[in-house]
Design a protein around this motif. Structure first.
Motif, PDB file in Angstrom:
ATOM      1  N   THR A   1       6.648 -15.350  12.643  1.00  0.00           N
ATOM      2  CA  THR A   1       6.719 -15.921  11.301  1.00  0.00           C
ATOM      3  C   THR A   1       7.879 -15.281  10.536  1.00  0.00           C
ATOM      4  OG1 THR A   1       4.325 -16.138  11.335  1.00  0.00           O
ATOM      5  CG2 THR A   1       5.400 -16.375   9.202  1.00  0.00           C
ATOM      6  N   PRO A   2       8.693 -16.090   9.847  1.00  0.00           N
ATOM      7  CA  PRO A   2       9.803 -15.520   9.074  1.00  0.00           C
ATOM      8  C   PRO A   2       9.303 -14.465   8.089  1.00  0.00           C
ATOM      9  CG  PRO A   2      10.019 -17.896   9.207  1.00  0.00           C
ATOM     10  CD  PRO A   2       8.683 -17.554   9.798  1.00  0.00           C
ATOM     11  N   PRO A   3       9.905 -13.296   8.049  1.00  0.00           N
ATOM     12  CA  PRO A   3       9.365 -12.176   7.278  1.00  0.00           C
ATOM     13  C   PRO A   3       9.398 -12.367   5.769  1.00  0.00           C
ATOM     14  CG  PRO A   3      11.521 -11.632   8.177  1.00  0.00           C
ATOM     15  CD  PRO A   3      11.122 -12.924   8.800  1.00  0.00           C
ATOM     16  N   LYS A   4      10.217 -13.295   5.281  1.00  0.00           N
ATOM     17  CA  LYS A   4      10.335 -13.485   3.837  1.00  0.00           C
ATOM     18  C   LYS A   4       9.575 -14.713   3.333  1.00  0.00           C
ATOM     19  CE  LYS A   4      14.752 -11.078   3.287  1.00  0.00           C
ATOM     20  NZ  LYS A   4      16.131 -11.156   2.755  1.00  0.00           N
ATOM     21  N   ILE A   5       8.751 -15.284   4.183  1.00  0.00           N
ATOM     22  CA  ILE A   5       8.019 -16.487   3.778  1.00  0.00           C
ATOM     23  C   ILE A   5       7.051 -16.167   2.637  1.00  0.00           C
ATOM     24  CG2 ILE A   5       6.109 -16.193   5.406  1.00  0.00           C
ATOM     25  CD1 ILE A   5       6.309 -19.277   5.868  1.00  0.00           C
ATOM     26  N   LYS A   6       6.949 -17.096   1.672  1.00  0.00           N
ATOM     27  CA  LYS A   6       6.096 -16.912   0.500  1.00  0.00           C
ATOM     28  C   LYS A   6       4.857 -17.796   0.535  1.00  0.00           C
ATOM     29  CE  LYS A   6       9.723 -15.432  -2.726  1.00  0.00           C
ATOM     30  NZ  LYS A   6      10.368 -15.710  -4.034  1.00  0.00           N
ATOM     31  N   GLN A   7       4.994 -18.973   1.135  1.00  0.00           N
ATOM     32  CA  GLN A   7       3.871 -19.900   1.180  1.00  0.00           C
ATOM     33  C   GLN A   7       3.731 -20.466   2.576  1.00  0.00           C
ATOM     34  OE1 GLN A   7       5.477 -22.281  -2.221  1.00  0.00           O
ATOM     35  NE2 GLN A   7       3.366 -22.206  -2.993  1.00  0.00           N
ATOM     36  N   PHE A   8       2.520 -20.406   3.111  1.00  0.00           N
ATOM     37  CA  PHE A   8       2.233 -20.971   4.423  1.00  0.00           C
ATOM     38  C   PHE A   8       0.994 -21.841   4.282  1.00  0.00           C
ATOM     39  CE2 PHE A   8       0.146 -21.116   8.525  1.00  0.00           C
ATOM     40  CZ  PHE A   8       1.194 -21.449   9.371  1.00  0.00           C
ATOM     41  N   ILE A   9       1.175 -23.162   4.440  1.00  0.00           N
ATOM     42  CA  ILE A   9       0.088 -24.117   4.232  1.00  0.00           C
ATOM     43  C   ILE A   9      -0.024 -25.000   5.472  1.00  0.00           C
ATOM     44  CG2 ILE A   9      -0.842 -25.927   2.743  1.00  0.00           C
ATOM     45  CD1 ILE A   9       1.003 -24.861   0.515  1.00  0.00           C
ATOM     46  N   ALA A  10      -1.180 -24.940   6.129  1.00  0.00           N
ATOM     47  CA  ALA A  10      -1.387 -25.723   7.349  1.00  0.00           C
ATOM     48  C   ALA A  10      -2.785 -26.325   7.374  1.00  0.00           C
ATOM     49  CB  ALA A  10      -1.143 -24.855   8.576  1.00  0.00           C
ATOM     50  N   SER A  11      -3.293 -26.713   6.233  1.00  0.00           N
ATOM     51  CA  SER A  11      -4.646 -27.262   6.120  1.00  0.00           C
ATOM     52  C   SER A  11      -4.712 -28.690   6.647  1.00  0.00           C
ATOM     53  CB  SER A  11      -5.105 -27.232   4.657  1.00  0.00           C
ATOM     54  OG  SER A  11      -5.157 -25.910   4.175  1.00  0.00           O
ATOM     55  N   ASN A  12      -5.942 -29.116   6.960  1.00  0.00           N
ATOM     56  CA  ASN A  12      -6.204 -30.490   7.388  1.00  0.00           C
ATOM     57  C   ASN A  12      -5.389 -30.878   8.622  1.00  0.00           C
ATOM     58  OD1 ASN A  12      -8.095 -31.418   5.237  1.00  0.00           O
ATOM     59  ND2 ASN A  12      -6.342 -30.944   3.929  1.00  0.00           N
ATOM     60  N   ASN A  13      -5.578 -30.091   9.672  1.00  0.00           N
ATOM     61  CA  ASN A  13      -4.990 -30.379  10.966  1.00  0.00           C
ATOM     62  C   ASN A  13      -6.053 -30.165  12.029  1.00  0.00           C
ATOM     63  OD1 ASN A  13      -1.923 -31.009  10.973  1.00  0.00           O
ATOM     64  ND2 ASN A  13      -2.122 -29.387   9.429  1.00  0.00           N
ATOM     65  N   GLN A  14      -5.615 -29.884  13.251  1.00  0.00           N
ATOM     66  CA  GLN A  14      -6.545 -29.613  14.345  1.00  0.00           C
ATOM     67  C   GLN A  14      -6.176 -28.301  15.049  1.00  0.00           C
ATOM     68  OE1 GLN A  14      -6.993 -33.105  16.867  1.00  0.00           O
ATOM     69  NE2 GLN A  14      -7.150 -34.468  15.096  1.00  0.00           N
ATOM     70  N   PHE A  15      -5.721 -27.332  14.278  1.00  0.00           N
ATOM     71  CA  PHE A  15      -5.469 -26.010  14.835  1.00  0.00           C
ATOM     72  C   PHE A  15      -6.795 -25.413  15.303  1.00  0.00           C
ATOM     73  CE2 PHE A  15      -1.802 -26.414  11.899  1.00  0.00           C
ATOM     74  CZ  PHE A  15      -0.790 -26.251  12.840  1.00  0.00           C
ATOM     75  N   TYR A  16      -6.760 -24.734  16.416  1.00  0.00           N
ATOM     76  CA  TYR A  16      -7.990 -24.212  17.002  1.00  0.00           C
ATOM     77  C   TYR A  16      -7.788 -22.762  17.430  1.00  0.00           C
ATOM     78  CZ  TYR A  16      -5.393 -25.358  21.269  1.00  0.00           C
ATOM     79  OH  TYR A  16      -4.420 -25.452  22.226  1.00  0.00           O
ATOM     80  N   GLY A  17      -8.865 -22.163  17.901  1.00  0.00           N
ATOM     81  CA  GLY A  17      -8.789 -20.799  18.412  1.00  0.00           C
ATOM     82  C   GLY A  17      -8.940 -19.763  17.315  1.00  0.00           C
ATOM     83  N   SER A  18      -8.684 -18.535  17.704  1.00  0.00           N
ATOM     84  CA  SER A  18      -8.836 -17.404  16.779  1.00  0.00           C
ATOM     85  C   SER A  18      -7.485 -16.958  16.247  1.00  0.00           C
ATOM     86  CB  SER A  18      -9.508 -16.226  17.499  1.00  0.00           C
ATOM     87  OG  SER A  18     -10.754 -16.609  18.031  1.00  0.00           O
ATOM     88  N   LEU A  19      -7.518 -16.402  15.060  1.00  0.00           N
ATOM     89  CA  LEU A  19      -6.323 -15.783  14.518  1.00  0.00           C
ATOM     90  C   LEU A  19      -6.218 -14.358  15.052  1.00  0.00           C
ATOM     91  CD1 LEU A  19      -6.468 -16.950  10.792  1.00  0.00           C
ATOM     92  CD2 LEU A  19      -5.113 -17.911  12.663  1.00  0.00           C
ATOM     93  N   PRO A  20      -5.009 -13.849  15.247  1.00  0.00           N
ATOM     94  CA  PRO A  20      -4.857 -12.477  15.745  1.00  0.00           C
ATOM     95  C   PRO A  20      -5.535 -11.481  14.814  1.00  0.00           C
ATOM     96  CG  PRO A  20      -2.749 -13.647  15.769  1.00  0.00           C
ATOM     97  CD  PRO A  20      -3.712 -14.505  15.007  1.00  0.00           C
ATOM     98  N   ALA A  21      -6.174 -10.477  15.398  1.00  0.00           N
ATOM     99  CA  ALA A  21      -6.819  -9.449  14.582  1.00  0.00           C
ATOM    100  C   ALA A  21      -5.798  -8.719  13.735  1.00  0.00           C
ATOM    101  CB  ALA A  21      -7.570  -8.469  15.477  1.00  0.00           C
ATOM    102  N   SER A  22      -4.582  -8.571  14.274  1.00  0.00           N
ATOM    103  CA  SER A  22      -3.503  -7.923  13.536  1.00  0.00           C
ATOM    104  C   SER A  22      -2.399  -8.945  13.312  1.00  0.00           C
ATOM    105  CB  SER A  22      -2.972  -6.715  14.318  1.00  0.00           C
ATOM    106  OG  SER A  22      -1.903  -6.108  13.629  1.00  0.00           O
ATOM    107  N   LEU A  23      -2.221  -9.353  12.079  1.00  0.00           N
ATOM    108  CA  LEU A  23      -1.214 -10.349  11.736  1.00  0.00           C
ATOM    109  C   LEU A  23       0.114  -9.665  11.409  1.00  0.00           C
ATOM    110  CD1 LEU A  23      -3.545 -12.436   9.429  1.00  0.00           C
ATOM    111  CD2 LEU A  23      -2.770 -13.118  11.693  1.00  0.00           C
ATOM    112  N   ASP A  24       1.195 -10.427  11.532  1.00  0.00           N
ATOM    113  CA  ASP A  24       2.502  -9.880  11.171  1.00  0.00           C
ATOM    114  C   ASP A  24       2.507  -9.426   9.720  1.00  0.00           C
ATOM    115  OD1 ASP A  24       3.461 -10.386  13.678  1.00  0.00           O
ATOM    116  OD2 ASP A  24       4.368 -12.318  13.153  1.00  0.00           O
ATOM    117  N   ASN A  25       3.245  -8.373   9.463  1.00  0.00           N
ATOM    118  CA  ASN A  25       3.366  -7.884   8.093  1.00  0.00           C
ATOM    119  C   ASN A  25       4.293  -8.806   7.312  1.00  0.00           C
ATOM    120  OD1 ASN A  25       3.151  -6.278   5.850  1.00  0.00           O
ATOM    121  ND2 ASN A  25       4.777  -4.881   6.483  1.00  0.00           N
ATOM    122  N   LEU A  26       3.741  -9.517   6.363  1.00  0.00           N
ATOM    123  CA  LEU A  26       4.509 -10.473   5.552  1.00  0.00           C
ATOM    124  C   LEU A  26       4.375 -10.068   4.084  1.00  0.00           C
ATOM    125  CD1 LEU A  26       3.349 -13.739   7.349  1.00  0.00           C
ATOM    126  CD2 LEU A  26       5.484 -12.491   7.722  1.00  0.00           C
TER     127      LEU A  26
END
Length: 294
Positions: A23-48
């Motif tokens: 993920t770009p390190p300077k991102i301010k907004q990340f919106i991905a609602s209402n899709n079909q993403f599945y699975g688990s999110l990483p326990a440790s996310l990138d530092n943003l």
């Protein structure tokens, strides 16, 4: 460098863990609602450090809820509600979430989160929305909920359909202008005469209380007596013992007599008690009363 990413309202099918890689390190907004993403999110996310808004509501995510605030230090909006599969996120909510002083919106509704609502929740002084509805939260509610949004900025407190028990704190009734949604929990114990705090039932400061019409938690005869107290200038009475107490049974208020197991008011005697003002029309709601002496 990408600062804003919105891929919401599509039909994207992808493992969420892959989506969040690199993920770009300077991102301010990340919106991905209402899709079909599945699975688990990483326990440790990138530092943003610049991320302000993270939304992945209405997907098919599952697994343990990550500690978002550890990676997103200045997060203002977090919405991972309404996961479409039968499980959604599980496990407890990290205590670090309740220490995230920048949070304005926290929506974790419609998952399978467990644990309790801790007193640390009072740290969220700029919060506008807290929605934890439709989870498996248990235990009693902390009085510190009354501190949310500094008591003035909170717009919605959603805790419906959990397994919460105990007494509803009267401090919740002081959340000015908020909608307080607590239905479908276990506040009512069949072995006790549990009632909700008076100020909350009367919606004097909150915008809405979804249990205000529950006659067990918010007895209508108590409401009628409260209106009598206000219209007859109860604060100036010679003896107003227990009147407007948040939890005391109205049958124990000075001059009030009840009869039968239903706690119906049959007599109100407030003679020589310094009443003034006027009689409230709501006194007509005391339909079992046979004697009124003022």
């Amino acid at each position: 460098t990408l600062r804003f990413c919105d891929v919401s309202n599509n039909v994207i099918q992808q493992d969420a863990a892959d989506l969040l890689e690199n993920t770009p390190p300077k991102i301010k907004q990340f919106i991905a609602s209402n899709n079909q993403f599945y699975g688990s999110l990483p326990a440790s996310l990138d530092n943003l450090p610049k991320l302000r808004q993270f939304e992945m509501a209405s997907n098919a995510l599952s697994g343990i809820l990550p500690d978002f605030t550890e990676s997103f230090a200045t997060l203002q909006e977090l919405d991972v509600s309404n996961q479409k599969n039968d499980v959604g996120f599980t496990g407890p909510i990290s205590d670090n979430v309740w220490r995230s002083l920048s949070l304005q919106i926290l929506n974790l509704a419609d998952n399978r989160l467990t644990g309790t609502v801790p007193s640390l929740v009072g740290n969220l002084a700029v919060l506008e929305v807290l929605d934890l509805s439709n989870n498996v939260l248990k235990g009693s509610l902390p009085s510190e909920l009354g501190l949310l949004g500094g008591g003035a900025s909170l717009k919605r407190l959603g805790l419906t359909n959990n397994a919460l028990t105990g007494v509803i704190p009267y401090q919740i009734g002081q959340l000015q202008g908020a909608s307080v949604l607590l239905k479908d929990n276990r506040f009512q114990n069949q072995n006790t005469s549990t009632i909700a705090p008076l100020n909350l039932c009367l919606e004097r400061e909150v915008k809405e209380f979804d249990l205000a019409d529950d006659t067990t938690l918010c007895p209508p005869e108590r409401n009628a007596l409260s209106n009598l107290y206000d219209s007859a200038k109860g604060a100036e009475w010679t003896n107003g013992s227990l009147w407007l107490d948040e939890y005391a049974s109205y049958c124990d208020w000075k001059g009030v007599t009840c009869e039968d197991d239903m706690n119906h008011v049959v007599k109100v005697n407030l003679t020589n008690n310094g009443l003034s003002g006027r009689l409230s029309e709501s006194i007509g709601n005391l339909t079992f009363m046979t004697e009124l002496d003022l």
